[in-house]
Design a protein around this motif. Structure first.
Motif, mmCIF file in Angstrom:
data_model
loop_
_atom_site.group_PDB
_atom_site.id
_atom_site.type_symbol
_atom_site.label_atom_id
_atom_site.label_comp_id
_atom_site.label_asym_id
_atom_site.label_seq_id
_atom_site.Cartn_x
_atom_site.Cartn_y
_atom_site.Cartn_z
ATOM 1 N N PRO A 62 0.731 -1.490 0.127
ATOM 2 C CA PRO A 62 -0.230 -0.077 0.226
ATOM 3 C C PRO A 62 0.109 1.377 0.129
ATOM 4 C CG PRO A 62 -0.226 -1.318 1.809
ATOM 5 C CD PRO A 62 0.808 -1.960 0.967
ATOM 6 N N LYS B 81 -6.451 -1.105 2.797
ATOM 7 C CA LYS B 81 -4.783 -1.939 3.116
ATOM 8 C C LYS B 81 -3.914 -0.954 3.827
ATOM 9 C CE LYS B 81 -1.552 -5.165 0.688
ATOM 10 N NZ LYS B 81 -1.151 -6.735 0.436
ATOM 11 N N ARG B 82 -2.850 -1.208 5.020
ATOM 12 C CA ARG B 82 -2.004 -0.383 5.517
ATOM 13 C C ARG B 82 -0.611 -0.805 5.451
ATOM 14 N NH1 ARG B 82 -5.158 2.397 3.796
ATOM 15 N NH2 ARG B 82 -6.712 4.195 4.371
ATOM 16 N N THR B 83 -0.421 -2.262 5.521
ATOM 17 C CA THR B 83 0.400 -2.840 5.627
ATOM 18 C C THR B 83 0.940 -3.895 4.708
ATOM 19 O OG1 THR B 83 -0.903 -4.234 7.518
ATOM 20 C CG2 THR B 83 0.692 -2.686 8.516
ATOM 21 N N ALA C 82 0.336 5.555 -0.133
ATOM 22 C CA ALA C 82 -0.435 6.761 0.513
ATOM 23 C C ALA C 82 -0.301 8.042 -0.662
ATOM 24 C CB ALA C 82 0.070 7.554 1.430
ATOM 25 N N GLN D 203 -4.719 -0.026 -3.588
ATOM 26 C CA GLN D 203 -4.442 -1.096 -2.063
ATOM 27 C C GLN D 203 -4.604 0.094 -0.704
ATOM 28 O OE1 GLN D 203 -4.673 -4.329 -1.820
ATOM 29 N NE2 GLN D 203 -3.850 -5.009 -4.312
ATOM 30 N N TRP D 204 -4.396 0.884 -0.773
ATOM 31 C CA TRP D 204 -4.130 1.649 0.045
ATOM 32 C C TRP D 204 -5.718 2.370 0.302
ATOM 33 C CZ3 TRP D 204 -5.466 7.204 0.996
ATOM 34 C CH2 TRP D 204 -4.667 7.701 2.246
ATOM 35 N N GLY E 25 -0.421 0.263 -5.667
ATOM 36 C CA GLY E 25 -0.536 0.715 -3.790
ATOM 37 C C GLY E 25 -1.248 1.740 -3.356
ATOM 38 N N VAL E 26 -1.358 2.472 -4.395
ATOM 39 C CA VAL E 26 -2.877 3.285 -3.943
ATOM 40 C C VAL E 26 -3.983 3.130 -3.688
ATOM 41 C CG1 VAL E 26 -4.156 5.657 -4.411
ATOM 42 C CG2 VAL E 26 -1.042 5.652 -5.392
#
Length: 245
Positions: free
Chosen positions: A176, A243-245, A178, A238-239, A235-236
């Motif tokens: 993830p 999802k954070r980790t 931001a 998923q964020w 990744g964005v």
């Protein structure tokens, strides 16, 4: 600014978009002539069996002369006209023939067919049948991309495949990230939609679309392995999905 309304973009697939009153856009896949013909033949076979059972029942209870013959005609009329309406207004929205082929009848909006619309589309089967063997109905279906017969056009109904169209798959896994700036709801929806189409796009097209979101992409971290735009945008995505980790 032009005073003319914008011309809708031509459709490039066979899907028929429909927007519900809640603003949700559905993608419906209209059934074609072959599948609808197969469903019709199955329903015709079932109706003939019901007619045969009716005739045999009346014969067993006093013959087909006089009153019996009249009851037979009334029974056949009711079977012919109530059979499709009763099943279309049921939970499946389809006659047994349509269910066997995987079809159902809905309104143009994608909502379940209403009693008035079902009655209208089935009453107009007479017009679709003219001059012989559903000639008008077949020609009408071939002339519009939603494969509507006259009854569907008058009632505002659509025969579609019952299986829902899956437009977006689960996005590929990615660490993830931001976003570089706060994203509007539209931007968030666009990124999630893009991520869900990973299996349907070529890697080159997937990367090309990801570069369009460059202002929202997080910056490269010095010392880490460089990652492409699509990898960072995944990744964005998923964020955005929590999802954070």
């Amino acid at each position: 600014m032009s005073s003319h309304p914008a011309t809708p973009a031509p459709r490039i697939d066979t899907l028929s978009p429909a927007e519900t009153p809640e603003g949700i856009v559905l993608s419906l896949r209209p059934a074609g002539l072959v599948s609808r013909t197969m469903a019709f033949l199955l329903d015709l076979f079932i109706r003939l069996i019901l007619d045969l059972v009716l005739v045999m029942s009346l014969g067993a209870f006093g013959g087909l002369g006089g009153l019996g013959f009249g009851l037979m005609l009334i029974g056949m009329f009711l079977i012919e006209w109530l059979y499709p309406i009763a099943f279309e207004l049921g939970r499946s929205g389809a006659t047994p023939g349509k269910q066997a082929v995987g079809l159902r009848v809905v309104m143009d909006t994608g909502l379940p067919v209403t009693p008035a619309a079902s009655v209208t589309r089935n009453l107009l089967r007479v017009a679709d049948f003219l001059p012989l063997a559903y000639a008008f109905g077949i020609v009408t279906m071939l002339l519009n991309r939603d494969c509507k017969r006259l009854g569907d056009l008058a009632a505002g109904t659509l025969v579609v495949y019952a299986q829902p169209v899956v437009l977006h798959d689960a996005p590929p896994d990615a660490p993830p990230l931001a976003p570089a700036r706060p994203l509007s709801q539209g931007e968030q929806a666009a990124i999630r939609s893009w991520a869900g189409r990973a299996k349907r796009l070529t890697p080159e097209r997937f990367e090309e679309l990801a570069k369009l979101a460059a202002p929202a992409l997080p910056a490269e971290v010095p010392g880490e392995k460089p990652r492409g735009a699509s990898e960072r945008l995944l990744g964005v995505a998923q964020w955005l999905m929590g999802k954070r980790t």
